[in-house]
Design a protein around this motif. Structure first.
Motif, mmCIF file in Angstrom:
data_model
loop_
_atom_site.group_PDB
_atom_site.id
_atom_site.type_symbol
_atom_site.label_atom_id
_atom_site.label_comp_id
_atom_site.label_asym_id
_atom_site.label_seq_id
_atom_site.Cartn_x
_atom_site.Cartn_y
_atom_site.Cartn_z
ATOM 1 N N GLY A 72 0.917 -1.178 0.091
ATOM 2 C CA GLY A 72 0.038 0.131 0.063
ATOM 3 C C GLY A 72 0.783 1.305 0.063
ATOM 4 O O GLY A 72 2.137 1.299 0.119
ATOM 5 N N LEU A 73 -0.074 2.294 -0.109
ATOM 6 C CA LEU A 73 0.825 3.564 -0.085
ATOM 7 C C LEU A 73 -0.207 4.817 0.570
ATOM 8 O O LEU A 73 -1.404 4.395 0.569
ATOM 9 C CB LEU A 73 1.486 4.174 -1.233
ATOM 10 N N PHE A 74 0.511 5.924 0.868
ATOM 11 C CA PHE A 74 -0.476 6.794 1.301
ATOM 12 C C PHE A 74 -0.149 8.161 0.687
ATOM 13 O O PHE A 74 0.876 8.325 0.654
ATOM 14 C CB PHE A 74 -0.742 6.983 3.027
ATOM 15 N N LEU A 75 -1.059 9.113 0.415
ATOM 16 C CA LEU A 75 -0.874 10.343 -0.168
ATOM 17 C C LEU A 75 -0.715 11.205 0.936
ATOM 18 O O LEU A 75 -1.102 11.125 1.918
ATOM 19 C CB LEU A 75 -1.989 10.635 -1.032
ATOM 20 N N LEU A 76 -0.055 12.465 0.477
ATOM 21 C CA LEU A 76 0.226 13.412 1.508
ATOM 22 C C LEU A 76 -0.870 14.363 1.645
ATOM 23 O O LEU A 76 -1.504 14.874 0.741
ATOM 24 C CB LEU A 76 1.321 14.359 1.077
ATOM 25 N N GLY A 77 -1.414 14.500 3.095
ATOM 26 C CA GLY A 77 -2.656 15.250 3.290
ATOM 27 C C GLY A 77 -2.000 16.484 4.185
ATOM 28 O O GLY A 77 -0.909 16.532 4.640
ATOM 29 N N ASN A 78 -2.898 17.456 4.439
ATOM 30 C CA ASN A 78 -2.443 18.483 5.099
ATOM 31 C C ASN A 78 -1.946 18.366 6.518
ATOM 32 O O ASN A 78 -1.047 18.803 7.342
ATOM 33 C CB ASN A 78 -3.426 19.683 5.181
ATOM 34 N N HIS A 79 -2.974 17.250 7.110
ATOM 35 C CA HIS A 79 -2.325 16.840 8.487
ATOM 36 C C HIS A 79 -1.362 16.376 8.620
ATOM 37 O O HIS A 79 -0.393 16.215 9.697
ATOM 38 C CB HIS A 79 -3.787 15.929 9.270
ATOM 39 N N ASP A 80 -0.951 15.367 7.751
ATOM 40 C CA ASP A 80 0.448 14.431 7.583
ATOM 41 C C ASP A 80 1.574 15.513 7.497
ATOM 42 O O ASP A 80 2.345 15.359 8.213
ATOM 43 C CB ASP A 80 0.394 13.694 6.478
ATOM 44 N N HIS A 81 1.349 16.598 6.535
ATOM 45 C CA HIS A 81 2.520 17.586 6.309
ATOM 46 C C HIS A 81 2.662 18.226 7.666
ATOM 47 O O HIS A 81 3.958 18.556 7.929
ATOM 48 C CB HIS A 81 1.808 18.463 5.187
ATOM 49 N N LYS A 82 1.521 18.762 8.386
ATOM 50 C CA LYS A 82 1.722 19.397 9.705
ATOM 51 C C LYS A 82 2.352 18.556 10.684
ATOM 52 O O LYS A 82 3.531 18.953 11.804
ATOM 53 C CB LYS A 82 0.378 20.011 9.959
ATOM 54 N N LEU A 83 2.118 17.258 10.676
ATOM 55 C CA LEU A 83 2.669 16.281 11.845
ATOM 56 C C LEU A 83 4.114 16.328 11.468
ATOM 57 O O LEU A 83 4.811 16.354 12.630
ATOM 58 C CB LEU A 83 1.959 15.047 11.620
ATOM 59 N N ARG A 84 4.578 16.172 10.176
ATOM 60 C CA ARG A 84 5.934 15.887 9.936
ATOM 61 C C ARG A 84 6.671 17.340 10.396
ATOM 62 O O ARG A 84 7.697 17.170 11.157
ATOM 63 C CB ARG A 84 6.178 15.628 8.362
#
Length: 259
Positions: A72-84
């Motif tokens: 699988g894979l996941f796309l970049l979301g705004n919450h993921d970007h902010k978490l990083r």
């Protein structure tokens, strides 16, 4: 691996499962993953893995395990970007029930440091959009220029602007509605070419708990898969057989996945 019909068939997959925003809903996401594995589907998650739900770390582990196993894979979301950004030590706005909850959950996890390193790595490499035959996957909003350019390989580490900004934030007006959320434009739906289905999350437009489908002026359509998981709603997903996805498909870019 390259996400293409040839690579998916060679790996034994007979289709794909596209999963909407999870937001820490580990129960729903575990069911989505188990079902995909039982039916031979490659799982693609549309971004926003964490915040608000009961167990963000468990969701991250499950998703990262899928990526590392080539399932699988996941796309970049705004919450993921902010978490990083937060895990990198950048100063970001922290909402107690959102990112604050996730950061507290990670800090309390027995594998906190390892999980932090995995998050920095995998979010940093997550694609901002994915063209997959008749399907196009993006977290927030489509732009037809995305069909001409592959997602930057470092989208998760760079400032979210240009097409990456459109991909993870959508097209906003700058105003907020009565619910306090940004008012987002959907004119991009009319730019979707005929024969193409764009699957997005980010914007919960459902009125009955089911994904909302909107047809565009050019003959394409958008499916909004955010149905409120982690925020009181259920997690949504759609399954597609490989022959549905790749027959007479509009041309686009595949995404390379690295270990």
């Amino acid at each position: 691996m390259i996400v293409s019909p040839e690579s998916l068939r060679a790996a034994g997959f007979n289709g794909v499962r596209i999963v909407g925003d999870v937001h820490g809903d580990v129960r729903g996401f575990s069911a989505a993953v188990a079902g995909a594995e039982a039916t031979g589907l490659f799982l693609i998650q549309l971004g926003d893995l964490t915040d608000h739900g009961t167990d963000g770390p468990a969701v991250l582990r499950l998703m990262f395990d899928l990526v590392e196993a080539g399932r699988g894979l996941f796309l970049l979301g705004n919450h993921d970007h902010k978490l990083r950004r937060a895990l990198s030590g950048e100063k970001v706005r922290v909402e107690a029930a959102g990112l604050g909850r996730t950061l507290d959950q990670i800090a309390a996890a027995p594998d906190a440091e390892a999980l932090r390193e995995r998050a920095l790595h995998h979010i940093g490499e997550a694609p901002a959009w994915l063209s997959l035959g008749r399907l196009f996957c993006v977290h927030a909003a489509f732009h037809d220029a995305m069909l001409l350019h592959a997602s930057p390989p470092d989208a998760g580490t760079r400032k979210a602007e240009g097409l990456v900004g459109r991909a993870i934030f959508g097209q906003v007006t700058g105003a907020r509605g009565a619910d306090g959320f940004p008012i987002r434009l959907t004119g991009w739906i009319d730019r979707i070419p005929s024969g193409l289905t764009v699957l997005v999350g980010h914007d919960n437009r459902s009125r009955d708990g089911r994904p909302l489908v909107i047809n565009g002026a050019r003959g394409g359509r958008a499916i909004f898969l955010d149905t409120g998981a982690g925020k009181g709603g259920a997690l949504a997903w759609r399954d597609f057989r490989l022959e549905e996805v790749f027959v007479d498909a509009p041309q686009g870019h595949a995404v390379a996945m690295t270990d």
